[in-house]
Motif scaffolding. Structure first.
Motif, PDB file in Angstrom:
ATOM      1  N   MET A 187       0.662  -1.258   0.137  1.00 42.04           N
ATOM      2  CA  MET A 187      -0.007   0.111   0.142  1.00 42.04           C
ATOM      3  C   MET A 187       1.074   1.289  -0.006  1.00 42.04           C
ATOM      4  N   SER A 188       1.914   1.109  -0.112  1.00 44.20           N
ATOM      5  CA  SER A 188       3.072   2.186  -0.331  1.00 44.20           C
ATOM      6  C   SER A 188       3.255   2.897  -1.632  1.00 44.20           C
ATOM      7  N   ASN A 189       3.416   4.070  -1.640  1.00 48.57           N
ATOM      8  CA  ASN A 189       3.965   4.718  -2.911  1.00 48.57           C
ATOM      9  C   ASN A 189       5.600   4.704  -2.621  1.00 48.57           C
ATOM     10  N   HIS A 190       6.192   4.447  -1.821  1.00 44.41           N
ATOM     11  CA  HIS A 190       7.796   4.097  -1.944  1.00 44.41           C
ATOM     12  C   HIS A 190       8.279   5.625  -1.861  1.00 44.41           C
ATOM     13  N   ASP A 191       7.818   6.383  -1.626  1.00 46.69           N
ATOM     14  CA  ASP A 191       8.475   7.767  -1.309  1.00 46.69           C
ATOM     15  C   ASP A 191       8.574   8.395  -0.071  1.00 46.69           C
ATOM     16  N   GLU A 192       8.322   7.460   0.949  1.00 44.47           N
ATOM     17  CA  GLU A 192       8.067   7.916   2.516  1.00 44.47           C
ATOM     18  C   GLU A 192       9.534   9.042   2.756  1.00 44.47           C
TER      19      GLU A 192
END
Length: 174
Positions: free
Chosen positions: A29-34
């Motif tokens: 569920m991540s957009n991988h830019d945290e």
């Protein structure tokens, strides 16, 4: 093994970003830019380093991270400064040991010490509800993002003030 929670220092900036990136690498569920979000928040004028906590193992490596940043909850009559919990991360090999909960409790305590009374979070209700977060729409607090209502939650740190309205995130979240 001992695990320590502490305020982020400049020495932890890069290693914390690496740990966050690693923690979210396999999260569906991540957009991988945290880690980029964290960088933007740290550069913003409202950034408060005291509302950012890292967890380290006994070797001094960052293994977890939590960050609160200011948001505005606004309706027709009022504006209320609150906090957003984003992101919270724990390296995979340290999960399911209570570390995420400890990080969240640590930043919540710091929020209380800075006289904040409301925290919103976008996340998995199965994880956050046992930590005292409730569906924000039950309190007439709404996300600006197009997400299922169950995933946008609020926690009130005091009984004094219960704002309502739409949450306005700072530009770092865009």
């Amino acid at each position: 093994m001992q695990i320590y929670l502490s305020t982020l220092t400049e020495n932890d900036y890069e290693t914390s970003l690496e740990a966050v990136e690693e923690a979210f690498k396999d999260v569906e569920m991540s957009n991988h830019d945290e880690q980029q979000l964290i960088n933007k928040i740290r550069k913003s004028e409202d950034y408060n380093y005291e509302l950012e906590v890292v967890a380290k193992n006994d070797e001094g490596s960052v293994i977890g991270h939590a960050l609160l940043s200011e948001v505005i909850i606004e309706d027709e009559q009022d504006q209320h400064t609150a906090l957003a919990l984003a992101p919270v991360s724990v390296l995979p090999e340290y999960r399911n040991q209570g570390l995420g909960k400890a990080l969240i409790q640590a930043v919540e305590e710091r929020a209380k010490n800075h006289d904040y009374d409301t925290i919103v979070v976008l996340g998995d209700p199965e994880y956050y509800q046992p930590l005292g977060y409730a569906n924000a729409s039950n309190y007439k607090i709404h996300s600006p993002f197009d997400i299922p209502k169950a995933y946008f939650m609020v926690k009130f740190l005091t009984d004094d003030n219960r704002p309502s309205g739409e949450v306005n995130y700072p530009s770092a979240f865009n």
